[in-house]
Design an enzyme around this catalytic site. Structure first.
Site, mmCIF file in Angstrom:
data_model
loop_
_atom_site.group_PDB
_atom_site.id
_atom_site.type_symbol
_atom_site.label_atom_id
_atom_site.label_comp_id
_atom_site.label_asym_id
_atom_site.label_seq_id
_atom_site.Cartn_x
_atom_site.Cartn_y
_atom_site.Cartn_z
ATOM 1 N N HIS A 121 -8.658 -1.289 1.400
ATOM 2 C CA HIS A 121 -9.424 -1.945 0.332
ATOM 3 C C HIS A 121 -9.311 -3.460 0.424
ATOM 4 O O HIS A 121 -8.294 -3.999 0.849
ATOM 5 C CB HIS A 121 -9.062 -1.415 -1.060
ATOM 6 N N ASP A 123 -9.887 -5.563 -2.210
ATOM 7 C CA ASP A 123 -9.459 -6.232 -3.449
ATOM 8 C C ASP A 123 -7.944 -6.251 -3.584
ATOM 9 O O ASP A 123 -7.234 -5.444 -2.969
ATOM 10 C CB ASP A 123 -10.092 -5.554 -4.673
ATOM 11 N N ASP A 156 -0.496 -5.027 0.404
ATOM 12 C CA ASP A 156 -1.433 -4.143 -0.296
ATOM 13 C C ASP A 156 -2.758 -4.844 -0.517
ATOM 14 O O ASP A 156 -2.899 -5.576 -1.467
ATOM 15 C CB ASP A 156 -0.801 -3.713 -1.627
ATOM 16 N N GLU A 190 -10.502 -0.885 -5.551
ATOM 17 C CA GLU A 190 -9.471 0.168 -5.546
ATOM 18 C C GLU A 190 -8.474 -0.023 -6.675
ATOM 19 O O GLU A 190 -8.058 0.931 -7.316
ATOM 20 C CB GLU A 190 -8.736 0.164 -4.191
ATOM 21 N N ASP A 217 -6.109 6.803 4.749
ATOM 22 C CA ASP A 217 -6.149 5.703 3.783
ATOM 23 C C ASP A 217 -4.745 5.113 3.658
ATOM 24 O O ASP A 217 -3.777 5.670 4.182
ATOM 25 C CB ASP A 217 -6.647 6.228 2.421
#
Ligand SMILES: [Zn+2]
Length: 485
Positions: A121, A123, A156, A190, A217
């Site tokens: 992701h 974001d 992350d 996400e 993922d």
């Protein structure tokens, strides 16, 4: 008495024999790859600079579609992708969803083969005002020090995002053409549920009739020093994740003047009920993904722990007790209860008419909305407290650990990282992959980064950073994964 004692000793000997036999037969479940002490790594000379640059784009998830504050950051990130990965931009088909989510399609040579989907992701979560001062370098500076890249998203999940792109670009430069189609699916929301990004991409793949061979993922990682009694790093692969349920509890009660308060006010009643809910925990259960984790990790334990794990028919209560002691361990074996919002009152001398609280539950696989409702009804005083379910999604189906794709991912990890143990497990948080349940039966949640007791709090926390060495390993992981599929 003597007969009784002899009989007791006899039973004890049988028990010891049984424990020893089970322990001796307790064989390792680790994939049989040739030991790989010196993996040959590709260099990826620009990866650190590019990750650093990607951190600079403040791609914070926008709560509402109307919230345009970070739109320019997402647009700039996309321009940066096009400039930095020219072969990907030229040779892969790109489709946008919800304006900022991206799906790249790398057409395979063999159209008969089901595709794979690699997810990440774009974001990140914001950095609170209070925390900014605790950062060693500004969180969106992407500062590179000698051996480390700093900033929000380094773990992350911009590391996953950028390493997939690094691997793809490098392979295209080498003239590599995959047999099966490979999708890169990069959501942009996400951190707030993925409804405008991942969900839309999954719906698109579904309408096209694409059924993926496997999906990978973010999720669990390579942990070091986090699995009790195991010294080696353990690569944990999430085979499912916990479900999610949020309820609103409300109390309406007579208000009045605070100079002569009633015995129970709205605040008292709600607080008492919340306290009861916290005390009455859900029952500890070893669900299938956690059973599998224990089966993989047990044979690697030193003595005497190995005896305990090899004889779970006898020692499960002991293991449950150990797991209940830590927050992360407890979350693996229980549906958890977390009051997250508590609101009441308007003025210091007025008894409030109402009080409201929000409680978030993370559900073990197999726990339904009805189970939580039943729990609430058995614990709360429902004559005074009303219950409203605000959000619910159950734990996605369990992905297989005997599938070719699980074995393939495991072997790729072992090829790139030396002396790493593999174990399937349950992810206690949520990922975008929950939207893909119709696209594949084999959905795995693994991000190739190292987490230790020291850096685990950096995720969504202060001083998030990654060692350059670990970034290069991560790029190599995706490179090998795509190259050998
Ligand atoms: Zn994430």
């Amino acid at each position: 008495m003597r007969v009784f004692l002899s009989f007791f000793i006899f039973l004890l000997l049988i028990l010891c024999g049984l424990l020893a036999l089970n322990t001796l037969n307790y064989s390792s479940k680790q994939p049989q790859t040739a030991s790989n002490n010196n993996p040959v790594l590709k260099e990826f000379p620009l990866a650190a600079q590019r990750l650093s640059k990607a951190i600079e784009f403040k791609t914070i998830s926008c709560k509402q579609e109307s919230d345009t504050s970070f739109f320019s950051a997402f647009r700039a990130l996309h321009r940066f992708f096009d400039e930095s990965y020219p072969l990907i931009s030229k040779k892969l088909l790109k489709v946008k969803f919800g304006e900022f989510s991206l799906l790249y399609k790398w057409e395979g040579k063999n159209k008969e083969l089901p595709p794979i989907v690699l997810m990440a992701h774009q974001d990140v979560v914001p950095v609170s005002e209070i925390e900014i001062s605790q950062w060693k370098f500004p969180p969106f500076s992407g500062k590179i020090t000698q051996d480390t890249i700093w900033g929000r998203g380094t773990l992350d999940d911009k590391v996953g995002l950028m390493c997939i792109l690094e691997a793809g670009e490098a392979l295209l430069a080498e003239g590599f053409a995959p047999d099966r189609t490979i999708y890169f699916a990069f959501g942009h929301d996400e951190e707030i549920g993925g409804k405008r990004g991942a969900k839309k991409i999954a719906e698109y793949l579904e309408t096209r009739g694409d059924h993926a061979y496997f999906i990978l993922d973010e999720g669990l990682t390579i942990t070091q020093g986090l699995v009790p009694k195991i010294d080696s790093p353990v690569a944990l692969i999430g085979t499912t994740e916990k479900g999610y349920m949020t309820v609103e509890l409300a109390v309406n009660h007579t208000g009045g003047h605070s100079s002569m308060p009633a015995k129970h006010t709205a605040i008292d009643i709600l607080a008492e009920n919340i306290a009861r809910l916290k005390r009455k925990t859900f029952t500890a259960v070893f669900t299938k993904p956690v059973d599998a984790f224990l089966d993989y990790i047990g044979p690697e334990m030193p003595y005497p722990e190995k005896v305990v794990f090899a004889n779970r028919w006898l020692f499960d209560p002991v293991i449950k007790n150990i797991y209940s002691q830590s927050n992360a361990g407890n979350a693996l074996i229980r549906t958890t209860t977390a009051p997250t919002i508590f609101q009441s009152g308007v003025k210091d001398n007025v008894l409030p008419h109402s009080a409201r609280a929000v409680v978030n539950f993370r559900l073990l696989p197999g726990t339904s909305q009805a189970d939580v409702r039943q729990h609430l009804h058995s614990v709360l005083d429902t004559a005074q407290v009303s219950i409203k379910v605000v959000e619910f999604s159950e734990s996605p189906p369990l992905s297989s650990i005997t599938s070719e794709s699980f074995q393939y991912i495991s072997k790729t990890i072992q090829k790139v990282y030396s002396n790493v143990l593999i174990a399937p497990s349950l992810l206690i948080a949520g990922t975008d992959s929950k939207h893909y349940r119709k696209i594949s039966d084999n959905i795995y949640r693994f991000l190739p980064v190292f987490l230790t007791p020291k850096n685990i709090s950096q995720i969504h926390g202060v001083n998030e950073r990654i060692a350059t060495k670990d970034l290069i390993y991560a790029a190599n992981f995706y490179y090998e994964l795509i190259r050998n599929i």
